[in-house]
Every structure is written in structure tokens, then in C-alpha cells.
Design a protein around this motif. Structure first.
Motif, short mmCIF file in Angstrom:
data_model
loop_
_atom_site.label_atom_id
_atom_site.label_comp_id
_atom_site.label_asym_id
_atom_site.label_seq_id
_atom_site.Cartn_x
_atom_site.Cartn_y
_atom_site.Cartn_z
N VAL A 1 8.26 1.61 9.96
CA VAL A 1 7.79 2.18 8.69
C VAL A 1 7.99 1.19 7.54
N LEU A 2 9.10 0.48 7.56
CA LEU A 2 9.51 -0.32 6.39
C LEU A 2 8.48 -1.37 5.95
N PRO A 3 7.83 -2.12 6.82
CA PRO A 3 6.84 -3.08 6.32
C PRO A 3 5.68 -2.40 5.58
N HIS A 4 5.23 -1.26 6.07
CA HIS A 4 4.15 -0.53 5.41
C HIS A 4 4.62 0.05 4.08
N LEU A 5 5.84 0.51 4.05
CA LEU A 5 6.43 1.07 2.84
C LEU A 5 6.58 -0.01 1.77
N LYS A 6 6.96 -1.19 2.18
CA LYS A 6 7.10 -2.31 1.24
C LYS A 6 5.76 -2.63 0.58
N VAL A 7 4.70 -2.67 1.36
CA VAL A 7 3.36 -2.93 0.82
C VAL A 7 2.99 -1.84 -0.18
N LEU A 8 3.23 -0.58 0.18
CA LEU A 8 2.93 0.55 -0.71
C LEU A 8 3.67 0.42 -2.04
N VAL A 9 4.96 0.19 -1.97
CA VAL A 9 5.78 0.15 -3.19
C VAL A 9 5.38 -1.03 -4.06
N GLU A 10 5.21 -2.20 -3.47
CA GLU A 10 4.83 -3.37 -4.27
C GLU A 10 3.47 -3.18 -4.94
N ARG B 1 3.84 -0.49 -7.80
CA ARG B 1 4.53 -1.03 -8.98
C ARG B 1 3.66 -2.02 -9.74
N LYS B 2 2.86 -2.78 -9.03
CA LYS B 2 2.04 -3.82 -9.66
C LYS B 2 0.77 -3.26 -10.30
N ASN B 3 0.16 -2.25 -9.67
CA ASN B 3 -1.20 -1.87 -10.04
C ASN B 3 -1.39 -0.48 -10.63
N ASP B 4 -0.46 0.43 -10.42
CA ASP B 4 -0.77 1.83 -10.68
C ASP B 4 -0.25 2.40 -11.99
N GLY B 5 0.40 1.59 -12.83
CA GLY B 5 0.82 2.08 -14.15
C GLY B 5 2.03 2.99 -14.15
N CYS B 6 2.82 2.95 -13.09
CA CYS B 6 4.01 3.80 -13.04
C CYS B 6 5.08 3.25 -13.97
N LEU C 1 8.16 8.05 -11.66
CA LEU C 1 7.95 8.48 -13.03
C LEU C 1 6.63 7.89 -13.51
N TRP C 2 5.77 8.78 -13.97
CA TRP C 2 4.42 8.42 -14.42
C TRP C 2 4.25 8.79 -15.88
N PRO C 3 3.48 8.01 -16.63
CA PRO C 3 3.32 8.31 -18.05
C PRO C 3 2.56 9.62 -18.31
N ASP C 4 1.73 10.03 -17.34
CA ASP C 4 0.95 11.26 -17.50
C ASP C 4 0.34 11.65 -16.16
N GLN C 5 -0.24 12.82 -16.10
CA GLN C 5 -0.84 13.33 -14.86
C GLN C 5 -2.02 12.47 -14.43
N GLN D 1 -5.30 8.11 -5.60
CA GLN D 1 -6.62 7.68 -5.11
C GLN D 1 -6.73 6.16 -5.02
N ALA D 2 -5.66 5.44 -5.30
CA ALA D 2 -5.68 3.97 -5.31
C ALA D 2 -5.97 3.43 -3.90
N PRO D 3 -6.58 2.25 -3.83
CA PRO D 3 -6.99 1.68 -2.54
C PRO D 3 -5.85 1.47 -1.54
N HIS D 4 -4.64 1.25 -2.00
CA HIS D 4 -3.53 0.99 -1.08
C HIS D 4 -2.90 2.27 -0.52
N ILE D 5 -3.31 3.43 -1.01
CA ILE D 5 -2.72 4.68 -0.54
C ILE D 5 -3.22 5.07 0.85
N GLU D 6 -4.50 4.96 1.10
CA GLU D 6 -5.03 5.37 2.40
C GLU D 6 -4.48 4.55 3.57
#
Length: 102
Positions: free
Chosen positions: A21-30, A33-38, A58-62, A70-75
Motif C-alpha cells: 500500500v505504502l508506495p501508492h499512498l506516497k504518490v497520493l499524498v505527494e 499536497r502539491k496540486n489540490d490546494g489542501c 484540512l481544506w479551505p472550503d467544500q 475528482q483529481a486525476p491522481h485519485i482514481e
């Protein structure tokens, strides 16, 4: 006053599958953090419950949270996690209208 969104969640995998799981989780988190405005996006395996992954977000808004989902790295993450074998999943979002340091 603006409303932020906090998300707390868990995913559970068999403890023997965590290394897969960890390699996939690392890609998701990075990517998140870089692209999604969290504001914050933190993930860790529970040291007292092997196989349990805890998420705090923690997100600035809904709208920001919705875009993240819906970001490309989620699927690819979802596909990998399903293939590895999610045993449990639970996420809850909370509207936060005020915060303070404690």
C-alpha cells in the motif's frame, strides 16, 4: 466568515499487505499536497493497530475538497487500494467555522 472543511478517515488493509500500500499512498499524498490546494493532508499507519491507515485533512472550503476527490491522481489510488484489498473504509467531513490553537 469562511468555512473550512476537516476530514478524518480510516482505511484498513491486512497488516501483511501494508508494504504494498505504502508506495501508492506516497504518490497520493505527494500529488494531493502539491496540486489540490489542501491546507493539510496527513496520513499514517496507526502504531497500535497494524493495517489501519489514518487520514486527517484540512481544506479551505467544500469546493476544494470536491475538486480533490475528482483529481486525476485519485482514481489510480482507488484502483490500487481495491486491488490490494481494502477491508474497511470510513471518512467524515466536518465544517469548521472557527479554529484556535490549544
Amino acid at each position: 466568515m469562511s468555512t473550512a472543511v476537516a476530514v478524518l478517515g480510516i482505511l484498513r488493509f491486512s497488516p501483511e499487505k501494508i508494504t504494498g500500500v505504502l508506495p501508492h499512498l506516497k504518490v497520493l499524498v505527494e500529488a494531493t499536497r502539491k496540486n489540490d490546494g489542501c491546507i493539510a493532508y496527513d496520513v499514517a499507519e496507526d502504531p497500535f493497530d497494524p493495517g489501519l491507515i489514518r487520514f486527517s485533512e484540512l481544506w479551505p472550503d467544500q469546493e476544494s475538497l470536491d475538486r480533490h476527490l475528482q483529481a486525476p491522481h485519485i482514481e489510480p489510488w482507488r484502483v490500487a487500494a481495491q486491488k490490494i484489498g481494502i477491508l474497511e473504509k470510513s471518512f467524515t467531513a466536518y465544517d469548521i467555522t472557527e479554529s484556535r490553537k490549544i
